[in-house]
Design a protein around this motif. Sequence first.
Motif, PDB file in Angstrom:
ATOM      1  N   LEU A 172       1.124  -1.411   0.007  1.00 13.63           N
ATOM      2  CA  LEU A 172       0.074   0.561  -0.134  1.00 13.63           C
ATOM      3  C   LEU A 172       0.710   1.386  -0.324  1.00 13.63           C
ATOM      4  O   LEU A 172       1.344   1.578   1.211  1.00 13.63           O
ATOM      5  CB  LEU A 172      -1.101  -0.136   1.688  1.00 13.63           C
ATOM      6  CG  LEU A 172      -1.529   1.908   1.475  1.00 13.63           C
ATOM      7  CD1 LEU A 172      -2.674   1.388  -0.220  1.00 13.63           C
ATOM      8  CD2 LEU A 172      -1.936   1.595   3.400  1.00 13.63           C
ATOM      9  N   ILE A 174       1.130   5.163   0.223  1.00 16.46           N
ATOM     10  CA  ILE A 174       0.141   6.237   0.962  1.00 16.46           C
ATOM     11  C   ILE A 174       0.473   7.707  -0.148  1.00 16.46           C
ATOM     12  O   ILE A 174       1.825   7.960   0.593  1.00 16.46           O
ATOM     13  CB  ILE A 174      -0.327   6.631   2.185  1.00 16.46           C
ATOM     14  CG1 ILE A 174      -1.332   5.470   2.272  1.00 16.46           C
ATOM     15  CG2 ILE A 174      -1.180   7.603   2.527  1.00 16.46           C
ATOM     16  CD1 ILE A 174      -1.087   5.233   4.062  1.00 16.46           C
ATOM     17  N   GLY A 175      -0.376   8.457  -0.899  1.00 17.30           N
ATOM     18  CA  GLY A 175       0.250   9.196  -1.506  1.00 17.30           C
ATOM     19  C   GLY A 175      -0.041   9.203  -3.047  1.00 17.30           C
ATOM     20  O   GLY A 175       0.565   7.932  -3.567  1.00 17.30           O
ATOM     21  N   ASP A 176       0.153  10.257  -3.807  1.00 23.46           N
ATOM     22  CA  ASP A 176      -0.135   9.916  -5.254  1.00 23.46           C
ATOM     23  C   ASP A 176       0.567  10.866  -5.677  1.00 23.46           C
ATOM     24  O   ASP A 176       0.369  11.693  -7.304  1.00 23.46           O
ATOM     25  CB  ASP A 176      -1.424  10.187  -5.500  1.00 23.46           C
ATOM     26  CG  ASP A 176      -2.113  11.572  -5.231  1.00 23.46           C
ATOM     27  OD1 ASP A 176      -1.274  12.350  -5.262  1.00 23.46           O
ATOM     28  OD2 ASP A 176      -3.203  11.486  -5.955  1.00 23.46           O
ATOM     29  N   SER A 180       5.892   8.549  -5.343  1.00 22.97           N
ATOM     30  CA  SER A 180       4.669   7.483  -4.839  1.00 22.97           C
ATOM     31  C   SER A 180       4.553   7.017  -6.430  1.00 22.97           C
ATOM     32  O   SER A 180       4.140   5.750  -6.288  1.00 22.97           O
ATOM     33  CB  SER A 180       3.263   8.476  -4.471  1.00 22.97           C
ATOM     34  OG  SER A 180       3.505   8.513  -2.936  1.00 22.97           O
ATOM     35  N   ALA A 198      -2.927   5.219  -3.073  1.00 24.08           N
ATOM     36  CA  ALA A 198      -4.164   5.483  -2.113  1.00 24.08           C
ATOM     37  C   ALA A 198      -3.487   6.852  -2.394  1.00 24.08           C
ATOM     38  O   ALA A 198      -2.549   7.877  -2.043  1.00 24.08           O
ATOM     39  CB  ALA A 198      -4.508   5.378  -0.651  1.00 24.08           C
ATOM     40  N   GLY A 199      -5.036   8.230  -3.131  1.00 20.15           N
ATOM     41  CA  GLY A 199      -4.089   9.581  -3.085  1.00 20.15           C
ATOM     42  C   GLY A 199      -5.907  10.279  -3.075  1.00 20.15           C
ATOM     43  O   GLY A 199      -7.071   9.643  -2.641  1.00 20.15           O
ATOM     44  N   THR A 219      -8.596   9.096  -1.757  1.00 19.10           N
ATOM     45  CA  THR A 219      -9.317   9.508  -0.373  1.00 19.10           C
ATOM     46  C   THR A 219     -10.077  10.709  -0.200  1.00 19.10           C
ATOM     47  O   THR A 219      -9.905  11.138   0.803  1.00 19.10           O
ATOM     48  CB  THR A 219      -7.651   9.372   1.121  1.00 19.10           C
ATOM     49  OG1 THR A 219      -6.817  10.074  -0.524  1.00 19.10           O
ATOM     50  CG2 THR A 219      -7.253   8.148   0.506  1.00 19.10           C
TER      51      THR A 219
END
Length: 219
Positions: A172, A174-176, A180, A198-199, A219
Amino acid sequence: MGVGAVNRVAVWTGDNRVEIEERTVPRPGPGEVLLKIKAAGICGTDMHMLSGAHPHAKSPLVPGHEFAGDIVEIGRGVDKRLSGMRVGSDSYIGCGKCVYCLSGKVQLCDKGTRELGIDLDGGWAEYIVVPERNVYFLPDDVEYHEAGAGCILNCPMAAVEMVGIKPGDTVLIIGDGPSSLIMLQLAGLKGAAGVIVAGHREKRLAIARQLGADLVVNT
Ligand SMILES: [Zn+2]
Ligand SMILES: [Zn+2]
């Protein structure tokens, strides 16, 4: 390279200003090489610096801590076979002798490291002199502009190594942001069976999908 040849450089003169200046092409000293720069990146750090937000960079300065080019002249004691090589360059300059320098952790040099483009004039230039030990060869399938954006690989690579991704893992991210999106590709190269990003920016998440994310979560 003729003596007195012109080296055009982009100089940060403070307050978000960059000006083109003509200087003399530097000559490589013992253990150094002269690069003709083919590509230089613009990093987030550069943007901070230009605005005056960097903690210790001072104008006037030639920015550019990520760049690649050809070796066009070599200094005394340098292996002659390096002439003409396509190379990228590490931006940190250490003493080259302490335990940190010898183990590749030049940024921790006992004598205090200095960074091209931050503490010293860097790669937003046509030519630059760097220590021979700073250059690394580019395989034929790596373009100059790819090697010239190497700085952004550092953090994602360190993270991927630290986490210890193994083949078959589910990861996983986290951040786009750009880091990332690079991490996503590195996780794939490490053999992750599933990568979730996830972003909150639809455009970036679409790129994540194109780059092989198995699932994206806004998110
Ligand atoms: Zn950078
Ligand atoms: Zn050192």
